[in-house]
Design a protein around this motif. Structure first.
Motif, PDB file in Angstrom:
ATOM      1  N   PRO A  55      83.233  80.411  43.368  1.00 18.36           N
ATOM      2  CA  PRO A  55      83.348  78.986  43.685  1.00 18.36           C
ATOM      3  C   PRO A  55      84.802  78.513  43.580  1.00 18.36           C
ATOM      4  N   LYS A  56      85.153  77.531  44.375  1.00 17.66           N
ATOM      5  CA  LYS A  56      86.482  76.936  44.274  1.00 17.66           C
ATOM      6  C   LYS A  56      86.593  76.151  42.973  1.00 17.66           C
ATOM      7  N   SER A  57      87.822  75.957  42.519  1.00 16.50           N
ATOM      8  CA  SER A  57      88.033  75.282  41.233  1.00 16.50           C
ATOM      9  C   SER A  57      87.384  73.909  41.199  1.00 16.50           C
ATOM     10  N   GLU A  58      87.428  73.210  42.344  1.00 14.61           N
ATOM     11  CA  GLU A  58      86.862  71.857  42.375  1.00 14.61           C
ATOM     12  C   GLU A  58      85.323  71.861  42.391  1.00 14.61           C
ATOM     13  N   GLU A  59      84.728  73.041  42.573  1.00 10.82           N
ATOM     14  CA  GLU A  59      83.265  73.117  42.571  1.00 10.82           C
ATOM     15  C   GLU A  59      82.696  73.300  41.166  1.00 10.82           C
ATOM     16  N   TYR A  60      83.564  73.570  40.205  1.00 12.73           N
ATOM     17  CA  TYR A  60      83.126  73.695  38.820  1.00 12.73           C
ATOM     18  C   TYR A  60      83.115  72.337  38.127  1.00 12.73           C
ATOM     19  N   SER A  61      82.146  72.148  37.241  1.00 14.36           N
ATOM     20  CA  SER A  61      82.134  70.952  36.393  1.00 14.36           C
ATOM     21  C   SER A  61      83.212  71.103  35.324  1.00 14.36           C
ATOM     22  N   PRO A  62      83.705  69.985  34.773  1.00 14.63           N
ATOM     23  CA  PRO A  62      84.690  70.085  33.682  1.00 14.63           C
ATOM     24  C   PRO A  62      84.121  70.867  32.508  1.00 14.63           C
ATOM     25  N   LEU A  63      84.967  71.631  31.846  1.00 13.46           N
ATOM     26  CA  LEU A  63      84.536  72.383  30.676  1.00 13.46           C
ATOM     27  C   LEU A  63      84.137  71.433  29.548  1.00 13.46           C
ATOM     28  N   PRO A  64      83.219  71.864  28.679  1.00 10.76           N
ATOM     29  CA  PRO A  64      82.810  71.003  27.565  1.00 10.76           C
ATOM     30  C   PRO A  64      83.790  71.032  26.393  1.00 10.76           C
ATOM     31  N   TYR A  65      84.987  71.507  26.642  1.00  7.94           N
ATOM     32  CA  TYR A  65      86.050  71.498  25.644  1.00  7.94           C
ATOM     33  C   TYR A  65      87.385  71.403  26.377  1.00  7.94           C
ATOM     34  N   ILE A  66      88.451  71.170  25.632  1.00 11.83           N
ATOM     35  CA  ILE A  66      89.770  70.913  26.229  1.00 11.83           C
ATOM     36  C   ILE A  66      90.642  72.171  26.185  1.00 11.83           C
ATOM     37  N   ILE A  67      91.256  72.497  27.336  1.00 10.66           N
ATOM     38  CA  ILE A  67      92.253  73.568  27.424  1.00 10.66           C
ATOM     39  C   ILE A  67      93.542  72.965  27.955  1.00 10.66           C
ATOM     40  N   ASP A 135      78.977  75.233  47.875  1.00 10.77           N
ATOM     41  CA  ASP A 135      79.173  74.840  49.277  1.00 10.77           C
ATOM     42  C   ASP A 135      80.192  75.728  49.982  1.00 10.77           C
ATOM     43  N   SER A 136      81.252  76.139  49.267  1.00  8.58           N
ATOM     44  CA  SER A 136      82.317  76.926  49.896  1.00  8.58           C
ATOM     45  C   SER A 136      81.843  78.306  50.329  1.00  8.58           C
ATOM     46  N   TYR A 137      80.737  78.777  49.745  1.00  4.49           N
ATOM     47  CA  TYR A 137      80.247  80.109  50.097  1.00  4.49           C
ATOM     48  C   TYR A 137      79.911  80.203  51.584  1.00  4.49           C
ATOM     49  N   PHE A 138      79.305  79.186  52.134  1.00  3.71           N
ATOM     50  CA  PHE A 138      78.770  79.281  53.481  1.00  3.71           C
ATOM     51  C   PHE A 138      79.874  79.364  54.534  1.00  3.71           C
ATOM     52  N   GLU A 139      80.986  78.690  54.301  1.00  2.00           N
ATOM     53  CA  GLU A 139      82.139  78.837  55.193  1.00  2.00           C
ATOM     54  C   GLU A 139      82.755  80.218  55.016  1.00  2.00           C
ATOM     55  N   PHE A 140      82.786  80.688  53.773  1.00  2.00           N
ATOM     56  CA  PHE A 140      83.287  82.027  53.456  1.00  2.00           C
ATOM     57  C   PHE A 140      82.469  83.078  54.195  1.00  2.00           C
ATOM     58  N   GLU A 141      81.157  82.974  54.106  1.00  2.00           N
ATOM     59  CA  GLU A 141      80.276  83.929  54.772  1.00  2.00           C
ATOM     60  C   GLU A 141      80.459  83.892  56.288  1.00  2.00           C
ATOM     61  N   LYS A 142      80.645  82.708  56.812  1.00  2.00           N
ATOM     62  CA  LYS A 142      80.853  82.561  58.255  1.00  2.00           C
ATOM     63  C   LYS A 142      82.118  83.289  58.696  1.00  2.00           C
ATOM     64  N   LYS A 143      83.183  83.185  57.902  1.00  2.00           N
ATOM     65  CA  LYS A 143      84.444  83.851  58.224  1.00  2.00           C
ATOM     66  C   LYS A 143      84.314  85.370  58.143  1.00  2.00           C
ATOM     67  N   VAL A 144      83.601  85.855  57.137  1.00  2.25           N
ATOM     68  CA  VAL A 144      83.476  87.298  56.946  1.00  2.25           C
ATOM     69  C   VAL A 144      82.537  87.908  57.992  1.00  2.25           C
ATOM     70  N   GLY A 145      81.413  87.243  58.230  1.00  4.23           N
ATOM     71  CA  GLY A 145      80.447  87.771  59.186  1.00  4.23           C
ATOM     72  C   GLY A 145      80.045  89.192  58.851  1.00  4.23           C
ATOM     73  N   ASP A 146      80.016  90.054  59.873  1.00 10.41           N
ATOM     74  CA  ASP A 146      79.683  91.463  59.662  1.00 10.41           C
ATOM     75  C   ASP A 146      80.922  92.330  59.467  1.00 10.41           C
ATOM     76  N   ARG A 147      82.093  91.678  59.339  1.00  8.73           N
ATOM     77  CA  ARG A 147      83.352  92.428  59.195  1.00  8.73           C
ATOM     78  C   ARG A 147      83.459  93.102  57.829  1.00  8.73           C
ATOM     79  N   GLY A 148      82.756  92.550  56.829  1.00  4.00           N
ATOM     80  CA  GLY A 148      82.868  93.136  55.503  1.00  4.00           C
ATOM     81  C   GLY A 148      81.659  92.846  54.643  1.00  4.00           C
TER      82      GLY A 148
END
Length: 366
Positions: A55-67, A135-148
């Protein structure tokens, strides 16, 4: 066969039309400028590619602690330091990472966990229970197709903890704090298990891939340690994945003599990067005899060979490896690392990659 079909079949040790060849880390779908000459080789000779999705960084929820991260530049030494602080209920954990400004690989000079007290701080962290969007997976899969082949990148429980402490401190814990080590690994295992179940429920990807077992095999650790801290956790994850008919790719450097059969028993579909002697105490041919029909092997050509061999020597090496491991299928010819071990690819590297590819292509058909 499409590339995707070929790779799926070779992972399962089924008959294929040709031996797949891959330059690990070099993608014709998501090309990097620094590898443009290698991308040309992949495209010209129609080599295989395995693409890892996270997943892209923006697809993750904030961590339950501070880094927090703080960067310091030391121009006179041409280095930078990144100081990372994790705030826990029982006090802060710190890591210092140092790297040259020229982009050379860096190293951790101070780990988060250095003693029992630090381990207790880690265990006090709230568990990560929020799952990412995909959500980003589906665009990723579309780009890869049967190439890999598409693999979902996941963590490995033992390695997740090892990264917090490094090999030296990890070895002390193996002797003195095994119960505490189990508690930390179990904490990460539960997070990984939850994530894998979530991804499996979404019916995405051809399989899953992870790295890390190499930090808990002989001579760094004992076979008992490998069984207790790697096998017993990883097999549960692999069983989950196989129950949904997905594939498993595992990266593990080092001597495969003591652990190869354990990876087969664990259920790994493809083991990378299978290194010949002197790294391993068994030859590639012997590895193939043990794994034939049970587990695909990927690798064979040591990363350092691209540095040290002359082109004619590289050609002979590739011929020898193919002779030993290609028969019977279940083998992907590949370097044992991506090219990122060098800040910049030199002409000698490029020439050796060219020879690696051209000799492999000449001999790849079954």
């Amino acid at each position: 066969m499409t590339h995707r079909e070929r790779l799926k079949r070779v992972f399962k040790c089924k008959e294929v039309d040709r031996m797949p060849i891959r330059i690990w880390g070099v993608s014709p779908i998501f090309p990097l400028e620094k590898y443009k000459e290698l991308v040309k080789l992949v495209e010209k000779y129609d080599l295989e590619t395995i693409e890892f999705w996270n997943p892209k960084s923006e697809e993750y929820s904030p961590l339950p602690y501070i880094i927090k991260n703080e960067e310091k530049i030391y121009e006179n030494q041409q280095i930078k330091e990144i100081i990372t602080t994790i705030e826990t209920p029982k006090g802060n954990l710190f890591q210092i990472y140092r790297q040259k400004l020229d982009g050379s690989p860096g190293r951790v000079i101070k780990h988060f966990i250095e003693d029992k007290k630090d381990a207790e701080k880690f265990l006090s962290l709230p568990s990560i229970n929020q799952l990412p969007k995909i959500d980003s997976y589906f665009e990723f899969e579309k780009k890869v197709g049967d190439r890999g082949l598409i693999l979902i990148g996941i963590e490995e429980a033992m390695y997740s903890i090892h990264r917090f402490m490094g090999s030296e401190i990890f070895s002390f814990f193996l002797y003195d704090e095994r119960e505490l080590l189990h508690k930390m690994i179990e904490k990460k295992f539960k997070e990984i298990e939850m994530y894998v179940k979530y991804i499996l429920s979404k019916k995405i990807g051809d399989g899953f891939g992870y790295v890390g077992p190499e930090l808990c095999i002989p001579p760094l650790a004992s076979l008992r340690d490998f069984k207790e801290f790697v096998f017993n956790y990883d097999k549960k994850i692999i069983d989950l994945i196989h129950n949904e008919n997905k594939l498993v790719w595992v990266h593990c450097h080092g001597d495969m003599a003591p652990v190869l059969e354990s990876f087969i028993e664990m259920g790994v579909d493809c083991l990378n990067p299978v290194e010949p002697p002197p790294v391993s105490k068994i030859t590639l041919k012997e590895m193939k005899e043990i794994s034939r029909g049970k587990m695909c092997l990927e690798g064979g050509v040591e990363d350092g060979a691209f540095d040290t061999l002359k082109p004619e020597e590289m050609g002979k090496l590739v011929e020898k490896i193919i002779e030993e491991v290609k028969p019977g299928g279940g083998f992907i010819l590949c370097p044992t690392s991506s090219p990122n071990t060098w800040p910049q690819l030199l002409p000698k590297h490029l020439e050796n990659y060219k020879v690696f590819v051209e000799v492999g292509v000449k001999l790849r058909n079954y």
